[in-house]
Design an enzyme around this catalytic site. Sequence first.
Site, PDB file in Angstrom:
ATOM      1  N   GLY A 227      20.642  32.018 -29.830  1.00 16.58           N
ATOM      2  CA  GLY A 227      21.331  30.730 -29.823  1.00 16.58           C
ATOM      3  C   GLY A 227      22.623  30.632 -30.598  1.00 16.58           C
ATOM      4  O   GLY A 227      23.313  29.617 -30.507  1.00 16.58           O
ATOM      5  N   PRO A 262      19.619  37.410 -29.998  1.00 19.02           N
ATOM      6  CA  PRO A 262      20.921  36.908 -29.584  1.00 19.02           C
ATOM      7  C   PRO A 262      21.336  37.427 -28.212  1.00 19.02           C
ATOM      8  O   PRO A 262      21.064  38.582 -27.867  1.00 19.02           O
ATOM      9  CB  PRO A 262      21.854  37.484 -30.653  1.00 19.02           C
ATOM     10  CG  PRO A 262      21.200  38.779 -31.014  1.00 19.02           C
ATOM     11  CD  PRO A 262      19.726  38.568 -30.902  1.00 19.02           C
ATOM     12  N   CYS A 329      32.935  26.441  -0.340  1.00 17.30           N
ATOM     13  CA  CYS A 329      33.002  25.126   0.306  1.00 17.30           C
ATOM     14  C   CYS A 329      32.249  24.050  -0.461  1.00 17.30           C
ATOM     15  O   CYS A 329      31.221  23.542   0.005  1.00 17.30           O
ATOM     16  CB  CYS A 329      32.428  25.230   1.705  1.00 17.30           C
ATOM     17  SG  CYS A 329      33.421  26.304   2.688  1.00 17.30           S
TER      18      CYS A 329
HETATM   19  N1  LLP Z   1      15.709  33.539 -26.717  1.00 20.19           N
HETATM   20  C1  LLP Z   1      15.252  32.607 -25.876  1.00 20.19           C
HETATM   21  C2  LLP Z   1      13.818  32.288 -25.890  1.00 20.19           C
HETATM   22  C3  LLP Z   1      16.113  31.946 -24.981  1.00 20.19           C
HETATM   23  O1  LLP Z   1      15.651  31.006 -24.168  1.00 20.19           O
HETATM   24  C4  LLP Z   1      17.488  32.289 -24.980  1.00 20.19           C
HETATM   25  C5  LLP Z   1      18.415  31.651 -24.045  1.00 20.19           C
HETATM   26  C6  LLP Z   1      17.937  33.287 -25.878  1.00 20.19           C
HETATM   27  C7  LLP Z   1      17.019  33.881 -26.744  1.00 20.19           C
HETATM   28  C8  LLP Z   1      19.350  33.710 -25.949  1.00 20.19           C
HETATM   29  O2  LLP Z   1      20.197  32.657 -26.274  1.00 20.19           O
HETATM   30  P1  LLP Z   1      21.715  32.930 -26.661  1.00 20.19           P
HETATM   31  O3  LLP Z   1      21.713  33.755 -27.927  1.00 20.19           O
HETATM   32  O4  LLP Z   1      22.360  33.656 -25.548  1.00 20.19           O
HETATM   33  O5  LLP Z   1      22.305  31.590 -26.856  1.00 20.19           O
HETATM   34  N2  LLP Z   1      22.989  29.800 -18.984  1.00 20.19           N
HETATM   35  C9  LLP Z   1      23.300  29.057 -20.193  1.00 20.19           C
HETATM   36  C10 LLP Z   1      22.523  29.582 -21.388  1.00 20.19           C
HETATM   37  C11 LLP Z   1      21.032  29.558 -21.189  1.00 20.19           C
HETATM   38  C12 LLP Z   1      20.282  30.100 -22.381  1.00 20.19           C
HETATM   39  C13 LLP Z   1      18.840  30.270 -22.078  1.00 20.19           C
HETATM   40  N3  LLP Z   1      18.069  30.822 -23.151  1.00 20.19           N
HETATM   41  C14 LLP Z   1      24.798  29.108 -20.429  1.00 20.19           C
HETATM   42  O6  LLP Z   1      25.507  29.659 -19.603  1.00 20.19           O
HETATM   43  O7  LLP Z   1      25.270  28.561 -21.415  1.00 20.19           O
END
Ligand code: LLP
Length: 404
Positions: A227, A262, A329
């Site tokens: 996150g 991450p 489209c």
């Molecule tokens: N761990 C879990 C349980 C998660 O659900 C996620 C992301 C991560 C780790 C990794 O999160 P990150 O470090 O990448 O923020 N498609 C969306 C983001 C969806 C994230 C889903 N879960 C976007 O394009 O912003």
Amino acid sequence: MNINFKELANKYQTPYYVYDFDYITKQYQELKSAFRARKSLISYAVKANSNLSVVKHLGDQGAGADCVSIGEVKRALKVGIAKYKIIFSGVGKTDDEIRQALEFDILMINVESEAELKRVDLMAKELDAKARISIRVNPNVDPKTHPYISTGLHENKFGVDLDTAKRMYIFAKQSDNLDPIGIHCHIGSQLTELEPIKESINIVAELVRNLSSALKIELSFFDVGGGLGIVYDDETLIDTNEYAQVILEALFGIDITVVCEPGRFIVGNSGTFVTKVLYEKVNGAKRFVIVDGAMNDLIRPSLYDAYHKIEVLEKTKTKSSCNVVGPVCESGDFFAKNIELPITEHNDLVAIYSAGAYGFTMASNYNTRGKVAEIALEDGKDRLIRRRETFEDLIAHEEDLLKN
Ligand code: LLP
């Protein structure tokens, strides 16, 4: 990062994604070293960018993998990530996925409901195995991010509340086929404030203490999720050392390995999506720059109204307001609205930055458009890591069935 986008366009055509692997290494190392005071495992969230070469590159640095489908688990295993570094999360695992995860003997299955825990118990019994599990706790904390990527509130589908988690740990402890070894919490993505993270980590750390003192359940892994936000525009970021500090303080006195998952932080700003101008047109007072990339290649602007910095390469002068749009489209097919760009000409290259995470992995074949090429840059050298899809690729699964 100094990338010759033009040379790459001549060599590989457009549109394409290019990723700077040296930047990926730097990001991984930064996070890993923030946790140096503890045993830690950085399990890269494969969903952010699941290209085999990207996953392998991280695996080679020592990263594990956080997976949300058995397909992602197989990608991680395929590139040599050790099974004891792989975690499988997700609210809706199928029986088949659970069975395969048990057979692969990965580090742990991250369970997200009581119903799922019972399925895992049953599957493990059938296989005469002991399933290592963690439980995803939903701490009901507002992460202050886009609602679509917020996961830590009870109104979101993820994880279980504290009381349910306790019941699940008791059930797991009593089962011959379950081994509760971890706890997990992930409140959302693109987080730029430390306070909600601190709040949720403290809630979960408290539960770890209670489980130990009241139920004699000693966990080995404390998974803080992913996150961490990145700069798309002018965001102020969470400092990684302060982030680690908050986690280490919450865990003071507990002997447990920190796991972090991450995705975006590692790959987001390694990637650029490069597309070329097809046409300019003006409808009434509205100027459009039409490029050869589209929402099917990079959906974040359409889906989340996400900002990605855009530049027309080799042109800086005379800017005016325009929408940058693709050929699909749909009026929702845009990369930016009302941004200032120079007047463009046919074949001018346009760079769309911060596209390394949730870019290619969210791409589709909508409008029978082949997925674009992916390129790696490492030590100043470029190499193709996924070839552009052809029309034949797109129809391959239908063609043989045509005669039926
Ligand atoms: N761990 C879990 C349980 C998660 O659900 C996620 C992301 C991560 C780790 C990794 O999160 P990150 O470090 O990448 O923020 N498609 C969306 C983001 C969806 C994230 C889903 N879960 C976007 O394009 O912003």
